[in-house]
Design an enzyme around this catalytic site. Sequence first.
Site, short mmCIF file in Angstrom:
data_model
loop_
_atom_site.label_atom_id
_atom_site.label_comp_id
_atom_site.label_asym_id
_atom_site.label_seq_id
_atom_site.Cartn_x
_atom_site.Cartn_y
_atom_site.Cartn_z
N GLY A 33 50.96 44.84 35.45
CA GLY A 33 51.37 44.19 36.66
C GLY A 33 51.81 45.07 37.66
O GLY A 33 52.87 44.74 38.62
N ALA A 34 50.78 45.87 37.97
CA ALA A 34 51.22 47.01 38.85
C ALA A 34 50.41 46.90 40.21
O ALA A 34 50.69 47.70 41.37
CB ALA A 34 50.98 48.48 38.27
N VAL A 85 47.57 40.71 29.73
CA VAL A 85 48.53 41.36 28.87
C VAL A 85 48.61 40.50 27.71
O VAL A 85 49.15 41.01 26.58
CB VAL A 85 49.84 41.83 29.24
CG1 VAL A 85 49.49 43.10 30.41
CG2 VAL A 85 50.57 40.63 29.84
N ASN A 111 55.71 45.36 32.52
CA ASN A 111 56.20 44.84 33.85
C ASN A 111 55.64 43.57 34.25
O ASN A 111 56.21 42.57 34.69
CB ASN A 111 56.05 46.17 34.97
CG ASN A 111 56.29 45.38 36.36
OD1 ASN A 111 57.50 45.33 36.65
ND2 ASN A 111 55.22 44.65 36.97
N TYR A 176 61.54 31.31 31.34
CA TYR A 176 61.64 32.61 31.75
C TYR A 176 62.76 33.35 31.06
O TYR A 176 62.85 34.46 30.56
CB TYR A 176 61.94 32.74 33.17
CG TYR A 176 61.94 34.00 33.87
CD1 TYR A 176 60.84 34.76 34.12
CD2 TYR A 176 63.13 34.71 34.39
CE1 TYR A 176 60.89 35.69 34.88
CE2 TYR A 176 63.06 35.72 35.01
CZ TYR A 176 62.13 36.54 35.20
OH TYR A 176 62.07 37.90 35.75
N ALA A 178 64.13 32.49 28.02
CA ALA A 178 64.01 32.72 26.94
C ALA A 178 63.08 34.06 26.46
O ALA A 178 63.33 34.86 25.60
CB ALA A 178 63.27 31.75 26.12
N LYS A 180 62.61 36.31 28.55
CA LYS A 180 63.36 37.91 28.93
C LYS A 180 64.53 38.14 28.08
O LYS A 180 64.73 39.36 27.54
CB LYS A 180 63.94 37.59 30.18
CG LYS A 180 63.00 37.52 31.28
CD LYS A 180 62.10 38.98 31.16
CE LYS A 180 61.15 38.89 32.79
NZ LYS A 180 60.19 40.14 32.52
P1 NAP Z 1 55.44 39.77 40.94
O1 NAP Z 1 55.53 40.29 42.43
O2 NAP Z 1 54.95 38.21 40.80
O3 NAP Z 1 54.25 40.92 40.37
C1 NAP Z 1 53.63 40.31 38.85
C2 NAP Z 1 52.46 41.27 38.62
O4 NAP Z 1 52.43 40.81 37.14
C3 NAP Z 1 51.32 40.80 39.52
O5 NAP Z 1 50.85 41.77 39.83
C4 NAP Z 1 50.70 40.11 38.44
O6 NAP Z 1 49.19 40.11 38.47
C5 NAP Z 1 50.79 40.68 37.19
N1 NAP Z 1 50.56 39.66 36.10
C6 NAP Z 1 50.67 38.48 35.88
N2 NAP Z 1 50.31 37.86 34.67
C7 NAP Z 1 49.70 39.04 34.35
C8 NAP Z 1 48.95 39.07 32.90
N3 NAP Z 1 48.66 38.26 32.16
N4 NAP Z 1 48.41 40.25 32.71
C9 NAP Z 1 48.67 41.40 33.39
N5 NAP Z 1 48.95 41.37 34.68
C10 NAP Z 1 49.76 40.15 34.90
O7 NAP Z 1 56.54 39.85 40.05
P2 NAP Z 1 57.88 41.06 40.33
O8 NAP Z 1 58.74 40.48 41.11
O9 NAP Z 1 57.37 42.49 40.81
O10 NAP Z 1 58.22 41.24 38.94
C11 NAP Z 1 57.69 42.31 38.19
C12 NAP Z 1 58.61 41.85 36.58
O11 NAP Z 1 60.12 42.22 36.84
C13 NAP Z 1 58.40 40.93 36.11
O12 NAP Z 1 58.49 40.95 34.60
C14 NAP Z 1 59.77 40.22 36.34
O13 NAP Z 1 60.01 39.09 35.31
C15 NAP Z 1 60.64 41.18 36.39
N6 NAP Z 1 61.87 41.07 37.45
C16 NAP Z 1 61.73 40.74 38.66
C17 NAP Z 1 62.76 40.02 39.31
C18 NAP Z 1 62.76 40.14 40.82
O14 NAP Z 1 63.90 39.81 41.34
N7 NAP Z 1 61.73 40.15 41.44
C19 NAP Z 1 63.97 40.20 38.63
C20 NAP Z 1 64.05 40.44 37.40
C21 NAP Z 1 63.05 40.89 36.62
P3 NAP Z 1 48.07 39.16 39.44
O15 NAP Z 1 48.75 38.86 40.86
O16 NAP Z 1 46.82 39.45 39.25
O17 NAP Z 1 48.27 37.65 38.47
#
Ligand code: NAP
Length: 268
Positions: A33-34, A85, A111, A176, A178, A180
């Site tokens: 998810g980079a 993934v 991620n 979400y 559950a 996490k």
């Molecule tokens: P984001 O901006 O929505 O980015 C998520 C990335 O994951 C996107 O590039 C997406 O790609 C990719 N992805 C989704 N489904 C996928 C799959 N099946 N296989 C491969 N890649 C996939 O999210 P973020 O805010 O950066 O969050 C990143 C991580 O941190 C997540 O695990 C999230 O739950 C965790 N987190 C975030 C926050 C926050 O406040 N932002 C807080 C706590 C935890 P596509 O665009 O191609 O679908």
Amino acid sequence: MSSAHSEVDGRGPEGASFGGKLDLTGAVALVTGAGRGIGRGIALALAGAGADVAVNDFADEEACAAVAAEVEALGRRALVVMADVSDEEQVNGMVERVEKELGPLSVVVNNAGITRDNVTMMMDPADFDAVIATHLRGTFLVSKAGARRMFRRRRGCIINLSSVVGRRGNAGQANYAAAKAGVIGLTKSLAKELGARGVRVNAIAPGYIDTPMTQALPEEARQLIVDNTPLRVIGTTDDVAAAVVFLASPAARFITGVTLPVDGGLGI
Ligand code: NAP
């Protein structure tokens, strides 16, 4: 560069010179998810610390190519590996390709994530399944593929993205939360399974981080989060990335099985 710096193992020899260092020179990292958000920040921070980086995403290949170009601009090798993934075959193919093209994998960062929010009474089971599949099954599959290789080589580390929501729950995010919380259990179990082989497994539990995932929140909701965060700010991708670099580095050689909150105190 001493060879000790190329090790990202969990239990370097006593007195090894890398104690306290955050140098990841020689490491090969895979970040899922980079293409944007936290994952992009992690990929760039790992490259900044010296690692070569495989940039994974599900759909947005252009975004991944841009991140890979940024990794290369930092003087490191990069590889774009598109894969879902939650799909075992795609995950195994991805990890195999990373090792073939970049070398032995030593850092795995799980991620990739999605949200499908709704109150439980209204939640479509398909939205429950999708969130569990991406976060929990995805973390399991990528960890399994990485762990099999790291276990044999007796070195490496896995870092899983959990969330403050996995620790505390959140109305409207039962799927979400559950997933996490499951990631935390998976992290601890893997840490116990792999520790004797020097492979460390840790999780990070971010609070609210300014990314596309949270930018959709209404302004009042964001303000409420700030008001409830002891440090009174929303976090940045750099805040999370710095914690990943630390946990991946030899400085964290005696740390495994933890869930490190990076949340400004929100989870206290
Ligand atoms: P984001 O901006 O929505 O980015 C998520 C990335 O994951 C996107 O590039 C997406 O790609 C990719 N992805 C989704 N489904 C996928 C799959 N099946 N296989 C491969 N890649 C996939 O999210 P973020 O805010 O950066 O969050 C990143 C991580 O941190 C997540 O695990 C999230 O739950 C965790 N987190 C975030 C926050 C926050 O406040 N932002 C807080 C706590 C935890 P596509 O665009 O191609 O679908």
